[in-house]
Design an enzyme around this catalytic site. Structure first.
Site, PDB file in Angstrom:
ATOM      1  N   GLN A  51      -4.933  -1.224  -7.389  1.00  0.00           N
ATOM      2  CA  GLN A  51      -5.688  -0.928  -6.131  1.00  0.00           C
ATOM      3  C   GLN A  51      -6.070  -0.133  -7.078  1.00  0.00           C
ATOM      4  O   GLN A  51      -5.064   1.015  -8.027  1.00  0.00           O
ATOM      5  CB  GLN A  51      -4.242  -0.241  -5.438  1.00  0.00           C
ATOM      6  CG  GLN A  51      -5.517   0.626  -4.243  1.00  0.00           C
ATOM      7  CD  GLN A  51      -4.163   1.506  -3.693  1.00  0.00           C
ATOM      8  OE1 GLN A  51      -3.615   2.355  -3.139  1.00  0.00           O
ATOM      9  NE2 GLN A  51      -3.767   0.153  -2.495  1.00  0.00           N
ATOM     10  N   ASP A  92       1.067  -1.155   0.196  1.00  0.00           N
ATOM     11  CA  ASP A  92      -0.210  -0.143  -0.154  1.00  0.00           C
ATOM     12  C   ASP A  92       0.822   1.175   0.064  1.00  0.00           C
ATOM     13  O   ASP A  92       0.319   2.434   0.423  1.00  0.00           O
ATOM     14  CB  ASP A  92      -0.477   0.214   1.168  1.00  0.00           C
ATOM     15  CG  ASP A  92      -1.699   1.255   1.398  1.00  0.00           C
ATOM     16  OD1 ASP A  92      -2.801   1.357  -0.033  1.00  0.00           O
ATOM     17  OD2 ASP A  92      -2.460   1.344   2.162  1.00  0.00           O
ATOM     18  N   SER A 109      -6.668   4.869  -0.181  1.00  0.00           N
ATOM     19  CA  SER A 109      -7.483   3.669  -1.335  1.00  0.00           C
ATOM     20  C   SER A 109      -8.754   3.396  -1.229  1.00  0.00           C
ATOM     21  O   SER A 109      -9.448   3.626   0.641  1.00  0.00           O
ATOM     22  CB  SER A 109      -6.559   2.685  -0.194  1.00  0.00           C
ATOM     23  OG  SER A 109      -4.715   3.033   0.166  1.00  0.00           O
TER      24      SER A 109
END
Length: 301
Positions: free
Chosen positions: A294, A220, A244
């Site tokens: 993502q 991430d 996110s």
């Protein structure tokens, strides 16, 4: 709670005085969830967190919760997650595991992370026994060795105020192959790809699930850089807000997260205040170990 978990939840306000292994040990402690009841676990956040829980932390902790309900011989091969609400770093996170299916080859788990009585994150993960099959993988791009590249602190020189906590010691050692987006923003470059070497900044125990969860935590980081770099903006330097929205990971082959791996990412599209980023991860010998996708919220007022 283990001693490492207690240290992770301790009252220290900053990691500024700690070194690599000490900071990494705190991450190991954060991933060492407390078992409350069958299929229910509790995790904490570092006391020096920002206003919301880091997405990689809640994803890594949720994967730990799922993995602790699965036989050791079954390894996670994929996860799919949604970030539903911002996490509150001041209170514990409760992880509830739903044992969806235990098949002959595959095991499926669903995890919901809860704070203040509401879901903040959900994750589905699939585990598989090892078995033979066809083999191929993307080749790793030709990049400099990580030791030849500046550290994150060196890259951040002159940008400390704007980058804020990003310059503090982290459990993940990050080396940008290309100039980072806060630099290309000033030079006028608009790189299509973002490449960084990463590794846990210390030594991890020989626990395969832990290595997978540390890589999940690291995945991430820097991924949305590939989106920002294309538009010449960066957090703290411009009026840009991001978060996110979802995160997917596929684990292809075994690896150690405390050894260097290359994170090669790019953003194929962005629209309607959302940007898609994809990443491929390679071990130092060129083995394709994982793939990440993502979607992030990117708002530029």
């Amino acid at each position: 709670m283990t001693e490492l978990a207690k240290q992770a939840a301790s009252g220290l306000d900053t990691d500024g005085g700690l070194g690599g292994q000490q900071v990494l040990d705190r991450l190991i402690g954060l991933l060492d969830l407390e078992r409350i009841e069958e299929n229910i676990y509790r995790g904490v956040s570092p006391p020096h967190s920002s206003t919301r829980v880091f997405g990689g932390q809640v994803a890594g902790q949720a994967l730990v919760a799922a993995g602790r309900t699965v036989p050791e011989e079954r390894n996670v091969h994929s996860l799919h997650a949604y970030f539903i609400r911002p996490g509150d770093p001041k209170v514990p996170i409760i992880y509830e595991v739903d044992r969806i299916r235990d098949g002959r080859s595959f095991t499926t788990r669903r995890v919901v992370a809860i704070q203040h009585g509401k879901a903040i994150f959900s994750l589905s993960a699939s585990f598989q026994v090892e078995e033979p099959g066809v083999e191929h993988g993307e080749p790793m791009p030709d990049v400099p060795d990580p030791e030849s590249l500046p550290t994150l602190a060196e890259r951040a020189a002159g940008y400390e105020d704007a980058l804020g906590t990003r310059t503090q010691p982290r459990p993940i050692d990050i080396r940008y192959v290309n100039d980072p987006p806060w630099v290309t923003r000033d030079t006028g470059e608009r790189p299509a790809r973002n490449r960084v070497w990463m590794r846990a900044d210390g030594t991890l125990p020989d626990d395969r699930l832990l290595h997978v969860c540390v890589l999940t935590y690291a995945s991430d980081m820097t991924l949305l850089d590939s989106t920002l770099a294309r538009h010449g903006v960066y957090w703290g330097l411009d009026r840009v807000f991001g978060a996110s929205l979802d995160h997917a990971l596929w684990f292809h082959r075994p690896f150690r997260a405390d050894e260097w791996f290359l994170y090669d990412s790019m953003s194929p599209t962005a629209s309607n205040a959302r940007a898609l980023a994809t990443g491929q991860l390679f071990s130092r010998d060129g083995t394709h170990i994982a793939t990440v996708v993502q979607e992030g919220l990117i708002r530029v007022p």
